[in-house]
Design a protein around this motif. Structure first.
Motif: not given
Length: 779
Positions: A430-432, A460-461, A442-444, A449-450
């Motif tokens: 998991r993204l911490r 995937a993003l 990444w342009g998001v 992201l959260d």
């Protein structure tokens, strides 16, 4: 028929009858004789059998009595047994009374109706007769229409061996034995014999074996007091200690006999000892805990406290040893201001004491004490009743937690200021956390992201910007694989869809997380390509310069050789004026110096190209110094100076190239000859150490200024006299080829000293520089 015939026939008939009778009588006598012999044989066998039966009856101390319905008796057994029985039962002589009647009367008193049931109906019975000398066992049985009584002495051995209880005792696993009134062994079961390592009771009696002196004392006390006795003994045997519970029981009617049992309590005692040691170890373990522990029993009194508890609250140990109640302890702590300050102390105290009725552990609580400390309090029911309390001083922990949170905030702010895109994934994938550069790269958005959460969703993003499946599979393997061999730093580069060059790398973190960083290196790669092109151009230029220097040097050598030759011819002309001869000599000297400078330049070019090879051999340093001194001595003396050479005796040869070392010495001596003035001196010295030879060239000339000493060995440096040169630079390069080094020591106005450090044996790598290329490339 005539009378004579009749008489004849009668006589013949009588004779035949007589013969027949005689034959029949003979046959009858034969049969009777056979039967008589068989009867005699049967009688003899019966007598033998009867004798064997009488012998068998006489071999044992028991008697048999046959009873008939009319009250008559018939005795079987040895006379000695009957005599002992009657004396034991009636104490009268057998001649005064019928022993069978004496015994019958005694059995009738003991058995009562059972004797009549045996005589009338054949019902068997067992009974015991008490005599003055002991007990007798009575067995009543019916056989062939007669009632039989078997009487045998019920001694101590018989009690155990001839009854059902005796068989049970013999098979009993615990050692069991019987002693008589004198304390001697009368009977023992198999377990006792095994424990004593005896084959039989008789053998044990002969050897005087005893189970244990303490056990004998317990048995003797039971026999003396005629009361049950119980004791505990430890014995040693077979390499181990064993615990026994000795039970001694007087035998009723046994005339002072005692029945003893030895119950093996080793396992129980070892278990008890183990439990005691476990309790002690448990208490000792709690005493070593940093947390304070207090245990209150069901009576709400203090049952145990560890050292940390006494230290935490600084309570008098003697007062704690008095086992105060929980309420008394709370009151004492309140008096010393070691409890949280509350408005309703009585209600707070009642809530603390109400926990004794709880069935589950209460949630952890925290106490903020007036002295600034913070305690974590854990309350849970004790398995043996009561309450277990644990107190932990978490003051430092709270401070560390505050510092940690502040550090995390600082790190987050620091990451947000980085230009590289950084994300940290936990061991669960998991993204911490991620910084702002990651969102921009990444342009998001950060919210997307959260919301994505795990690595697959984040990938995937980002795949729309860098659609490389191998990249994301490799990154996932580093993030999610718990294998330590897979958790290694990796790095790589890739291209984005908008033409950027992105470099990425992973770093495993100590807590199991993984850091993934991306950087836009498009400009850096362009700059590197430009620098590489410039470096290649510089290398080509250097090669061209080296080739030019070599070519020019070789082209200059030919005319210089011609100039030197013709100048020598002019000097040899006899009719040449002296002034012209001096001019020709000057031309020759200048041409020779120019040729020497060209040779130096060529040597430097050869060294720079790594093409110079040393011709190694055994070199005598003293000879080398003498030869170099001879070559320069005339020049030094022409300047009004002197040359001194010092070389220690017994200096062993070194492994070096004599020509190149001599060339280095020539340059140093030439420099000294130009620097020394009239009245000065040039000293050439050799010194040896355990690993090298030091050659010193010292002059008393003008010295070298301090600001030039650091550059004296640089090539093409402008000297005070003359233009750029390579002499001293060549000296340094030649010494370094041997694996040594050169240094200079000088004080302006007081001369200069050049020192050459040469190894005793030149290293192969230093001697052949071209070999180092193969070593560096792994060849």
């Amino acid at each position: 028929m005539a009378e004579a015939d009749i008489a004849y026939v009668a006589t013949a008939g009588a004779a035949g009858l007589a013969l027949a009778l005689s034959a029949w009588a003979a046959r009858l006598r034969g049969r009777l004789a056979v039967r008589n012999r068989v009867a005699e044989s049967d009688l003899a066998a019966a007598l033998v059998d009867l004798a064997d039966r009488d012998g068998a009856l006489a071999a044992f101390e028991d008697v048999r009595l046959a009873l008939t319905p009319d009250g008559r008796t018939k005795r079987l057994g040895a006379p000695q047994a009957w005599k002992a029985l009657t004396l034991d039962l009636a104490r009268v002589d057998e001649h005064e009374h019928d022993p069978g009647l004496v015994v019958l009367d005694a059995v009738r008193l003991a058995a009562g109706p059972r004797l009549d049931a045996l005589i009338d109906q054949g019902e068997a019975f067992d009974a015991v007769l008490e005599g003055s000398g002991g007990a007798w066992s009575v067995e009543g049985r019916s056989s062939a229409g007669a009632a039989w009584l078997r009487l045998s002495r019920l001694g101590l051995v018989g009690t155990a061996a001839e009854s059902g209880l005796g068989l049970l005792a013999d098979s009993y696993p615990a050692p069991t034995w019987i002693t008589d009134a004198a304390g001697r062994l009368a009977w023992a079961n198999k377990a006792w014999l095994t424990e004593m390592k005896a084959d039989s009771v008789d053998q044990a009696r002969e050897k005087g074996l005893s189970f244990d002196r303490g056990a004998d004392a317990i048995v003797a006390e039971a026999g003396r007091t005629n009361q049950h006795q119980d004791g505990f003994r430890w014995t040693t045997g077979g390499g181990r200690r064993r615990a026994w519970r000795i039970v001694a029981e007087p035998v009723q009617g046994g005339a002072g006999a005692v029945l003893a049992f030895a119950l093996d309590m080793t396992e129980a005692e070892e278990t008890r000892d183990t439990l005691r040691r476990h309790v002690e170890a448990h208490d000792e373990t709690l005493n070593h805990l940093a947390d304070a522990v207090a245990i209150f029993g069901p009576s709400k009194r203090l049952a145990f406290h560890n050292t940390a508890f006494q230290t935490l609250f600084n309570i008098d140990p003697a007062w704690l040893d008095e086992r105060p109640t929980h309420a008394e302890l709370l009151d004492r702590l309140r008096q010393r201001r070691l409890l949280p300050e509350v408005i309703d102390y009585a209600g707070w105290k009642a809530n603390e004491l109400d926990f004794y009725g709880a069935s589950a552990a209460a949630p952890d609580d925290s106490w903020s004490l007036p002295d600034g400390r913070t305690l974590r309090v854990v309350r849970q029911p004790h398995p043996l009743g009561g309450v277990l309390l644990l107190f932990s001083d978490i003051t430092d922990e709270l401070k560390l937690r505050s510092r940690f949170n502040a550090q995390i905030q600082v790190q987050t702010a620091t990451l947000d200021k980085l230009n590289d895109a950084v994300a940290v994934f936990g061991s669960d994938g998991r993204l911490r956390l991620h910084n702002e550069a990651f969102d921009a790269f990444w342009g998001v958005t950060g919210e997307a992201l959260d919301a994505a959460g795990d690595f697959d969703a984040v990938a995937a993003l980002c795949q729309s910007t860098m659609p490389d499946p191998a990249l994301w599979l490799g990154l996932k393997a580093r993030v999610a694989d718990p294998d330590p061999e897979s958790r290694v730093p990796i790095a790589g580069e890739g291209k984005t869809t908008d033409g950027r060059i992105a470099s990425w790398q992973t770093r495993p973190l100590p807590d199991g997380a993984t850091l993934v960083a991306f950087a836009d290196v498009t400009a850096r790669r362009g700059l590197e390509q430009a620098l590489a092109a410039k470096a290649q151009a510089l290398e080509e230029s250097t090669a061209l310069k080296r080739e030019f220097v070599g070519s020019v040097s070789y082209e200059l050598r030919t005319p210089l050789t011609t100039i030197v030759g013709y100048s020598e011819l002019l000097e040899m002309q006899a009719d040449l004026p002296e002034r012209s001869r001096q001019h020709a000599g000057a031309i020759r000297i200048a041409a020779s110096q120019l040729a020497s400078s060209i040779d130096d330049v060529l040597d430097m070019a050869q060294i720079d190209a790594g093409e110079m090879e040393l011709q190694l051999g055994d070199v005598r340093v003293c000879d080398l110094l003498d030869a170099a001194g001879e070559r320069v001595q005339a020049r030094i003396e022409a300047r009004g100076a002197s040359l001194k050479i010092h070389c220690p005796d017994g200096l062993r040869p070194i492994r070096a190239d004599a020509q190149r070392v001599g060339q280095a010495l020539d340059h140093l001596l030439d420099h000294a000859a130009r620097a020394v003035s009239e009245g000065g001196a040039v000293t050439l010295t050799a010194e040896v150490t355990s690993s090298e030879v030091r050659i010193r060239v010292e002059d008393t000339g003008r010295g070298i200024p301090y600001h030039l000493q650091a550059h004296v060995f640089d090539r093409f440096v402008r000297r005070e006299r003359g233009g750029p040169g390579v002499g001293l630079a060549l000296v340094k390069a030649l010494v370094e080829l041997h694996g040594g080094w050169a240094e200079v020591e000088s004080e302006p106005g007081k001369g200069a000293t050049f020192i050459l450090h040469l190894p005793l044996e030149a290293a192969v790598v230093a001697a052949a520089p071209e070999l180092r290329l193969g070593v560096a490339s792994g060849e």
